[in-house]
Motif scaffolding. Sequence first.
Motif, PDB file in Angstrom:
ATOM      1  N   UNK A  22      17.582  12.081  12.555  1.00 15.70           N
ATOM      2  CA  UNK A  22      16.524  13.834  13.047  1.00 15.70           C
ATOM      3  C   UNK A  22      16.777  13.972  14.228  1.00 15.70           C
ATOM      4  N   UNK A  23      17.209  14.830  15.366  1.00 15.01           N
ATOM      5  CA  UNK A  23      16.762  15.363  16.327  1.00 15.01           C
ATOM      6  C   UNK A  23      15.243  15.383  16.995  1.00 15.01           C
ATOM      7  N   UNK A  24      14.760  16.367  14.962  1.00 15.92           N
ATOM      8  CA  UNK A  24      13.679  17.088  15.694  1.00 15.92           C
ATOM      9  C   UNK A  24      13.295  17.334  14.136  1.00 15.92           C
ATOM     10  N   UNK A  25      11.754  16.873  14.206  1.00 14.17           N
ATOM     11  CA  UNK A  25      11.418  17.517  12.524  1.00 14.17           C
ATOM     12  C   UNK A  25      11.715  19.098  13.096  1.00 14.17           C
ATOM     13  N   UNK A  26      11.812  19.706  13.624  1.00 12.63           N
ATOM     14  CA  UNK A  26      12.459  21.363  13.291  1.00 12.63           C
ATOM     15  C   UNK A  26      13.581  21.322  12.851  1.00 12.63           C
ATOM     16  N   UNK A  27      14.494  20.264  12.879  1.00 14.79           N
ATOM     17  CA  UNK A  27      15.452  20.404  11.597  1.00 14.79           C
ATOM     18  C   UNK A  27      15.426  20.363  10.680  1.00 14.79           C
ATOM     19  N   UNK A  28      14.087  19.861   9.602  1.00 17.57           N
ATOM     20  CA  UNK A  28      13.769  19.582   8.737  1.00 17.57           C
ATOM     21  C   UNK A  28      12.623  19.895   8.317  1.00 17.57           C
ATOM     22  N   UNK A  29      11.788  20.938   9.322  1.00 16.37           N
ATOM     23  CA  UNK A  29      11.189  21.777   9.037  1.00 16.37           C
ATOM     24  C   UNK A  29       9.739  22.389   8.719  1.00 16.37           C
ATOM     25  N   UNK A  30       8.820  22.373   8.213  1.00 22.66           N
ATOM     26  CA  UNK A  30       7.195  22.666   8.178  1.00 22.66           C
ATOM     27  C   UNK A  30       6.901  21.645   7.332  1.00 22.66           C
ATOM     28  N   UNK A  31       7.397  21.538   6.502  1.00 15.70           N
ATOM     29  CA  UNK A  31       6.664  20.628   5.135  1.00 15.70           C
ATOM     30  C   UNK A  31       6.639  19.099   5.806  1.00 15.70           C
ATOM     31  N   UNK A  32       8.309  19.250   6.218  1.00  9.41           N
ATOM     32  CA  UNK A  32       8.397  17.456   6.736  1.00  9.41           C
ATOM     33  C   UNK A  32       7.031  17.203   8.070  1.00  9.41           C
ATOM     34  N   UNK A  33       7.480  17.507   8.969  1.00 11.06           N
ATOM     35  CA  UNK A  33       6.186  18.345   9.604  1.00 11.06           C
ATOM     36  C   UNK A  33       5.115  17.745   9.332  1.00 11.06           C
ATOM     37  N   UNK A  34       4.187  18.580   8.785  1.00 12.87           N
ATOM     38  CA  UNK A  34       3.522  18.451   8.157  1.00 12.87           C
ATOM     39  C   UNK A  34       2.840  17.058   7.885  1.00 12.87           C
ATOM     40  N   UNK A  35       3.744  16.043   7.251  1.00  7.64           N
ATOM     41  CA  UNK A  35       3.725  14.952   6.234  1.00  7.64           C
ATOM     42  C   UNK A  35       3.645  13.990   7.971  1.00  7.64           C
ATOM     43  N   UNK A  36       4.380  14.278   8.608  1.00 10.10           N
ATOM     44  CA  UNK A  36       4.816  13.386   9.612  1.00 10.10           C
ATOM     45  C   UNK A  36       3.892  13.056  10.650  1.00 10.10           C
ATOM     46  N   UNK A  37       3.246  14.550  10.926  1.00  6.65           N
ATOM     47  CA  UNK A  37       1.434  14.570  12.002  1.00  6.65           C
ATOM     48  C   UNK A  37       0.227  13.645  11.600  1.00  6.65           C
ATOM     49  N   UNK A  38       0.490  13.781  10.062  1.00  9.56           N
ATOM     50  CA  UNK A  38      -0.823  13.738   9.319  1.00  9.56           C
ATOM     51  C   UNK A  38      -0.750  12.193   9.790  1.00  9.56           C
ATOM     52  N   UNK A  39       0.454  11.579   9.255  1.00  5.21           N
ATOM     53  CA  UNK A  39       0.855  10.033   9.162  1.00  5.21           C
ATOM     54  C   UNK A  39       0.202   9.608  10.972  1.00  5.21           C
ATOM     55  N   UNK A  40       1.392  10.300  11.861  1.00  6.28           N
ATOM     56  CA  UNK A  40       1.254  10.374  13.068  1.00  6.28           C
ATOM     57  C   UNK A  40      -0.107  10.331  13.800  1.00  6.28           C
ATOM     58  N   UNK A  41      -0.678  10.917  13.269  1.00  2.00           N
ATOM     59  CA  UNK A  41      -2.745  11.582  14.234  1.00  2.00           C
ATOM     60  C   UNK A  41      -3.656  10.609  12.871  1.00  2.00           C
ATOM     61  N   UNK A  42      -3.089  10.819  11.385  1.00  2.00           N
ATOM     62  CA  UNK A  42      -4.927   9.257  10.753  1.00  2.00           C
ATOM     63  C   UNK A  42      -4.709   8.276  11.007  1.00  2.00           C
ATOM     64  N   UNK A  43      -6.281   8.046  10.538  1.00  2.00           N
ATOM     65  CA  UNK A  43      -6.156   6.379  11.032  1.00  2.00           C
ATOM     66  C   UNK A  43      -5.947   5.684   9.955  1.00  2.00           C
ATOM     67  N   UNK A  44      -4.368   5.569   9.383  1.00  2.00           N
ATOM     68  CA  UNK A  44      -3.740   4.609   8.979  1.00  2.00           C
ATOM     69  C   UNK A  44      -2.893   3.408   9.030  1.00  2.00           C
ATOM     70  N   UNK A  45      -2.817   3.141   8.121  1.00  2.00           N
ATOM     71  CA  UNK A  45      -1.772   0.963   9.641  1.00  2.00           C
ATOM     72  C   UNK A  45      -0.232   1.841   8.951  1.00  2.00           C
ATOM     73  N   UNK A  46       0.050   0.842  10.135  1.00  2.00           N
ATOM     74  CA  UNK A  46       1.621   0.716   9.798  1.00  2.00           C
ATOM     75  C   UNK A  46       2.380   0.344   8.357  1.00  2.00           C
TER      76      UNK A  46
END
Length: 513
Positions: free
Chosen positions: A213-237
């Motif tokens: 998708x071009x933007x997380x807006x296309x998937x909605x707030x639930x997907x955005x929450x998951x993506x933002x948590x994955x992007x910001x937390x100190x977790x591995x790749x």
Amino acid sequence: MAKIKVHEKALAHLSRGLYRSPASALRELVSNAWDANATEVRINTNYPNFFQISVEDNGIGFEKQEFKELMEGGIGNSEKRNTPKATIDHRPIIGRLGIGMLGIAQICGAFSVISKPRNGIGFKARVHLYDLLKEKLDIDDKSIVRGKVVKEIDVGEYDFEAYNADGHRYGTMIIADDVHPTFIRSFQESLKHKNFKETSLDWKNNIRVISRVRSLQELGDYWRLIWEMAASCPVPYISDKALPDGLINEEQSKLLSYKFNVILDNINIYKPVWLQKNLGGYTWHKINNQIMKIYEKDLEFNGYILVQEGAQLQPDELRGIMIRIKNVGIGYYDQTMLDYRINEGPRSRWVTGEIFVNKGLEDALNIDRDSFNRFHPEYRAIQKYVHKILQENIFPAVYKKIEIRSHDRGIDKDNKRNQDLKETISRVANKPVTVKSESKPRDSRLPEASLISVTENSIKISLPHMDDIKTKKSNRKLAASILTIFDLSMQEKTLEARREKFKNMLLSFLSRW
């Protein structure tokens, strides 16, 4: 000289409006778990209803008295930095102000805290945050504002409840069960979005869904929450191959050594980065460890900047530069590339990168931990360094590759057009045809004419150099081919035969364009 004081109302306001998104508030609870030596944090959103949010860790927990001190004067006065507890696996301490727990107020009006410490007495407490707090603060409502000179602000109430340690594992759990209706509705509605696909426990599959998708807006707030948590937390790749050429090998090794996992709705999340299969390839610059002294303070960082050649990054939220302090992402990927002032056109949408700050920059953090004071000298030092890399290394290499790709595409296109012309003439003439292009411009009186040699068994055509065709560059190959067809047609003896041959060859040739 008189002192300048900051009103306590400022902190009270912050306690109810500190973070820009639910993910930012939950990220702070994850950071608290990290500092408490947890190896696992479980977040449950009560999917698909979202009536309750819980965050549970298996850290060292904290005692009833510690919670009491935090609630009755410790918010915003954290001593984590002054008397740090020993961390496991050489983890750096993340937390700072002690506001994170109240940040969940952006999601709910009340929550419960249950903690079973490894040493000491556990507890269960119920926290209720006042409604209309900001309006009451503005008018100094006496029900929450006490004192004349040094004021104390009541932002809510708490009470200890009956607690039985049996059945609880060590660590802390926060349960937000008075979730704001707007949050519930927004997340429920996101599941109905036409582009929403059910999440998978396989993180690679989730990345594949998101990257389409071009933007997380296309998937909605639930997907955005998951993506933002994955992007910001100190977790591995998900793998040290998440980026090409081992760009994050060292960082991945460090993150894995911390043995820290975040599990959201049974999904073990990893950084949402997987760039490996772009047809145009990648240009990258690895930033080796940089050590600077800024006004007598240490600043240390490393990282990478990467360009996905010829293709915009997807989702758009992956575009830009992410700054991480002690492994925690600050805000989102900065699509301005730290206020980069040179217009690089669409190529700016090909850039992603991460700066890992190991020492310093914390004083440049705004209190929301989502943004920076962009005029802080340490931020400016990183900004200057990144801009130099972009200007002197990244974009020159990108433009060189564009030039090479453009040249190669031109050759491929010319070869295809020559093949089209060859097959068209061969079909009409019913004999073998060879077509080549002149390697340099001619000095002839008719430089745009093709040199044609027709024998009983073959036709040999030498097309003019494209610079000899005096028309738009994009039209030169077509013009040369039409002129060649015309010259061949003129070899017929009658006007009618010339016209018929020209028409047949021209229409056949144009059908290939």
